[in-house]
Design a protein around this motif. Structure first.
Motif, PDB file in Angstrom:
ATOM      1  N   SER A 177      -2.772 -28.624 111.367  1.00  0.00           N
ATOM      2  CA  SER A 177      -1.628 -27.739 111.593  1.00  0.00           C
ATOM      3  C   SER A 177      -0.736 -27.604 110.368  1.00  0.00           C
ATOM      4  CB  SER A 177      -0.793 -28.248 112.772  1.00  0.00           C
ATOM      5  OG  SER A 177      -0.323 -29.570 112.514  1.00  0.00           O
ATOM      6  N   ALA A 178      -0.610 -28.671 109.571  1.00  0.00           N
ATOM      7  CA  ALA A 178       0.279 -28.622 108.414  1.00  0.00           C
ATOM      8  C   ALA A 178      -0.063 -29.759 107.462  1.00  0.00           C
ATOM      9  CB  ALA A 178       1.743 -28.725 108.847  1.00  0.00           C
ATOM     10  N   GLY A 179       0.326 -29.598 106.225  1.00  0.00           N
ATOM     11  CA  GLY A 179       0.094 -30.639 105.235  1.00  0.00           C
ATOM     12  C   GLY A 179       0.549 -30.181 103.863  1.00  0.00           C
ATOM     13  N   ASN A 180       0.302 -31.003 102.866  1.00  0.00           N
ATOM     14  CA  ASN A 180       0.649 -30.681 101.495  1.00  0.00           C
ATOM     15  C   ASN A 180      -0.578 -30.202 100.737  1.00  0.00           C
ATOM     16  OD1 ASN A 180       3.355 -31.391 101.714  1.00  0.00           O
ATOM     17  ND2 ASN A 180       2.981 -33.513 101.141  1.00  0.00           N
ATOM     18  N   ARG A 181      -0.361 -29.194  99.889  1.00  0.00           N
ATOM     19  CA  ARG A 181      -1.429 -28.707  99.020  1.00  0.00           C
ATOM     20  C   ARG A 181      -1.095 -29.058  97.580  1.00  0.00           C
ATOM     21  NH1 ARG A 181      -2.936 -22.418  98.396  1.00  0.00           N
ATOM     22  NH2 ARG A 181      -1.077 -22.463  97.081  1.00  0.00           N
ATOM     23  N   HIS A 182      -1.984 -29.846  96.969  1.00  0.00           N
ATOM     24  CA  HIS A 182      -1.834 -30.223  95.568  1.00  0.00           C
ATOM     25  C   HIS A 182      -2.774 -29.365  94.737  1.00  0.00           C
ATOM     26  CE1 HIS A 182       0.527 -33.937  96.329  1.00  0.00           C
ATOM     27  NE2 HIS A 182      -0.128 -33.907  97.482  1.00  0.00           N
ATOM     28  N   LYS A 183      -2.212 -28.629  93.802  1.00  0.00           N
ATOM     29  CA  LYS A 183      -3.005 -27.783  92.911  1.00  0.00           C
ATOM     30  C   LYS A 183      -3.078 -28.449  91.544  1.00  0.00           C
ATOM     31  CE  LYS A 183      -3.183 -23.073  91.023  1.00  0.00           C
ATOM     32  NZ  LYS A 183      -2.476 -21.768  90.959  1.00  0.00           N
ATOM     33  N   ILE A 184      -4.302 -28.652  91.057  1.00  0.00           N
ATOM     34  CA  ILE A 184      -4.530 -29.306  89.763  1.00  0.00           C
ATOM     35  C   ILE A 184      -5.341 -28.347  88.906  1.00  0.00           C
ATOM     36  CG2 ILE A 184      -5.378 -31.387  88.616  1.00  0.00           C
ATOM     37  CD1 ILE A 184      -5.450 -32.703  91.424  1.00  0.00           C
ATOM     38  N   THR A 185      -4.798 -27.948  87.766  1.00  0.00           N
ATOM     39  CA  THR A 185      -5.439 -26.934  86.930  1.00  0.00           C
ATOM     40  C   THR A 185      -5.852 -27.525  85.584  1.00  0.00           C
ATOM     41  OG1 THR A 185      -3.232 -26.223  86.225  1.00  0.00           O
ATOM     42  CG2 THR A 185      -4.261 -24.993  88.010  1.00  0.00           C
ATOM     43  N   GLY A 186      -6.747 -26.790  84.902  1.00  0.00           N
ATOM     44  CA  GLY A 186      -7.187 -27.215  83.581  1.00  0.00           C
ATOM     45  C   GLY A 186      -7.868 -28.562  83.563  1.00  0.00           C
ATOM     46  N   SER A 187      -8.593 -28.897  84.630  1.00  0.00           N
ATOM     47  CA  SER A 187      -9.130 -30.255  84.803  1.00  0.00           C
ATOM     48  C   SER A 187     -10.462 -30.430  84.073  1.00  0.00           C
ATOM     49  CB  SER A 187      -9.338 -30.553  86.293  1.00  0.00           C
ATOM     50  OG  SER A 187      -8.150 -30.362  87.016  1.00  0.00           O
ATOM     51  N   ARG A 188     -10.600 -31.584  83.452  1.00  0.00           N
ATOM     52  CA  ARG A 188     -11.870 -32.011  82.880  1.00  0.00           C
ATOM     53  C   ARG A 188     -12.084 -33.472  83.234  1.00  0.00           C
ATOM     54  NH1 ARG A 188     -11.563 -28.846  77.034  1.00  0.00           N
ATOM     55  NH2 ARG A 188     -12.651 -26.966  77.729  1.00  0.00           N
ATOM     56  N   GLY A 189     -13.362 -33.901  83.249  1.00  0.00           N
ATOM     57  CA  GLY A 189     -13.582 -35.262  83.729  1.00  0.00           C
ATOM     58  C   GLY A 189     -14.928 -35.825  83.373  1.00  0.00           C
ATOM     59  N   THR A 190     -15.312 -36.836  84.143  1.00  0.00           N
ATOM     60  CA  THR A 190     -16.560 -37.556  83.929  1.00  0.00           C
ATOM     61  C   THR A 190     -17.192 -37.869  85.279  1.00  0.00           C
ATOM     62  OG1 THR A 190     -17.554 -39.414  82.708  1.00  0.00           O
ATOM     63  CG2 THR A 190     -15.526 -39.868  83.943  1.00  0.00           C
ATOM     64  N   VAL A 191     -18.429 -38.379  85.241  1.00  0.00           N
ATOM     65  CA  VAL A 191     -19.158 -38.634  86.480  1.00  0.00           C
ATOM     66  C   VAL A 191     -20.067 -39.841  86.306  1.00  0.00           C
ATOM     67  CG1 VAL A 191     -21.026 -37.037  85.838  1.00  0.00           C
ATOM     68  CG2 VAL A 191     -20.635 -37.580  88.253  1.00  0.00           C
ATOM     69  N   LYS A 192     -20.264 -40.573  87.396  1.00  0.00           N
ATOM     70  CA  LYS A 192     -21.260 -41.635  87.487  1.00  0.00           C
ATOM     71  C   LYS A 192     -22.219 -41.282  88.612  1.00  0.00           C
ATOM     72  CE  LYS A 192     -18.263 -45.559  86.229  1.00  0.00           C
ATOM     73  NZ  LYS A 192     -17.695 -46.848  86.756  1.00  0.00           N
TER      74      LYS A 192
END
Length: 293
Positions: free
Chosen positions: A105-120
């Motif tokens: 019904s409701a919640g917070n939306r976090h927007k993260i832009t320009g993201s770079r990362g790594t993986v295992k």
């Protein structure tokens, strides 16, 4: 994305106003540069329906994630797509994430832009393969939003890690698990001209490695210590899944860093830490390739 173990860490630089006053009381601080760290895991699975064109990859959950970790955007060939590494910042992609925390019904939306990362990539015998992702990106103001439905995600079941044809230097060991860590270093680039003071996040280094175990064998069967002593660069390969449209082939080059003896229920084994390296000093970006079909 169908993801689990999702965690978001929002960080802001605390700017204290330590001016000289005739009191021990602090003046209210200000939050300066801000950034977000996002970690989560996904299942490791194949393409499902044959891609045909790049547009049909939208439902392939790993496609864009790989492109944000210094992989290229993939090369389609028939019914498969192969991802190779790149070192050219101009061809590397950055990603935007929406992370919804709340209920239906409701919640917070976090927007993260320009993201770079790594993986295992974690491969354990008899288990689903797992990809663990870690991204850094630009913070955006949090807003209230309704939790979206799961639209356009793959219904494909991930393959189990067995019958995987794992080979090191052409030798097929008894191996219970392998971890492939891309080891990407992501650096924040600050700029007084940027809207929030953070211009971008750059991939500045990559130190990939592969850790695996194998039952200890004599040197004449597989020269664990001889290869380590000689600094031999060899190939490795592993396959996850055998069914058409749900198979992952991982290939690369490695050099032993430090093998060591270990014990597994009374069976002597080697725990091997190895660096993933270029095939030769005159080549690059070939230490790891991943093909999905």
């Amino acid at each position: 994305l169908l993801a689990f173990d999702v965690d978001i860490n929002i960080q802001g630089e605390l700017l204290k106003r330590e001016v000289l006053r005739d009191t021990l009381s602090d003046i209210a601080h200000v939050i300066g540069l801000r950034e977000c760290e996002l970690t989560f895991s996904t299942e490791l699975k194949g393409l499902g329906a044959h891609p045909g064109t790049q547009a049909n990859l939208d439902i392939f959950e790993l496609d864009r994630l790989l492109s944000g970790c210094s992989f290229n955007t993939g090369t389609i060939s028939g019914t498969s797509i192969t991802y190779a590494l790149t070192s050219n910042d101009n061809t590397m992609k950055s990603l935007s994430f929406y992370v919804h925390l709340g209920d239906s019904s409701a919640g917070n939306r976090h927007k993260i832009t320009g993201s770079r990362g790594t993986v295992k990539f974690n491969l354990s015998a008899g288990q689903f393969g797992k990809a663990e992702w870690a991204f850094k990106g630009i913070y955006n103001s949090v807003t209230a939003a309704t939790l979206p439905g799961l639209v356009g995600v793959s219904n494909l079941q991930p393959p189990i890690v067995f019958n995987s044809s794992f080979q090191i230097a052409g030798f097929s060991p008894v191996c219970s698990s392998a971890e492939i860590d891309l080891g990407v270093n992501v650096a924040r680039r600050d700029s007084i001209n940027a809207l929030t003071g953070v211009h971008s996040f750059r991939i500045t280094d990559r130190s990939p490695k592969i850790n695996f175990d194998l039952d200890a064998v004599v040197e004449s069967s597989y020269a664990t210590w001889g290869n380590w002593e000689a600094g031999l660069v060899s190939t490795f390969s592993v396959v996850v899944g055998t069914n058409a449209q749900n198979r992952i082939d991982i290939n690369g080059y490695f050099e032993n860093v430090q093998p060591k003896y270990a014990d597994a229920d009374g069976v002597r084994k080697y725990d091997v830490e190895a660096a993933m390296v270029s095939s030769s000093p005159t080549t690059g970006n070939d230490e790891l390739t991943i093909k999905f079909s």
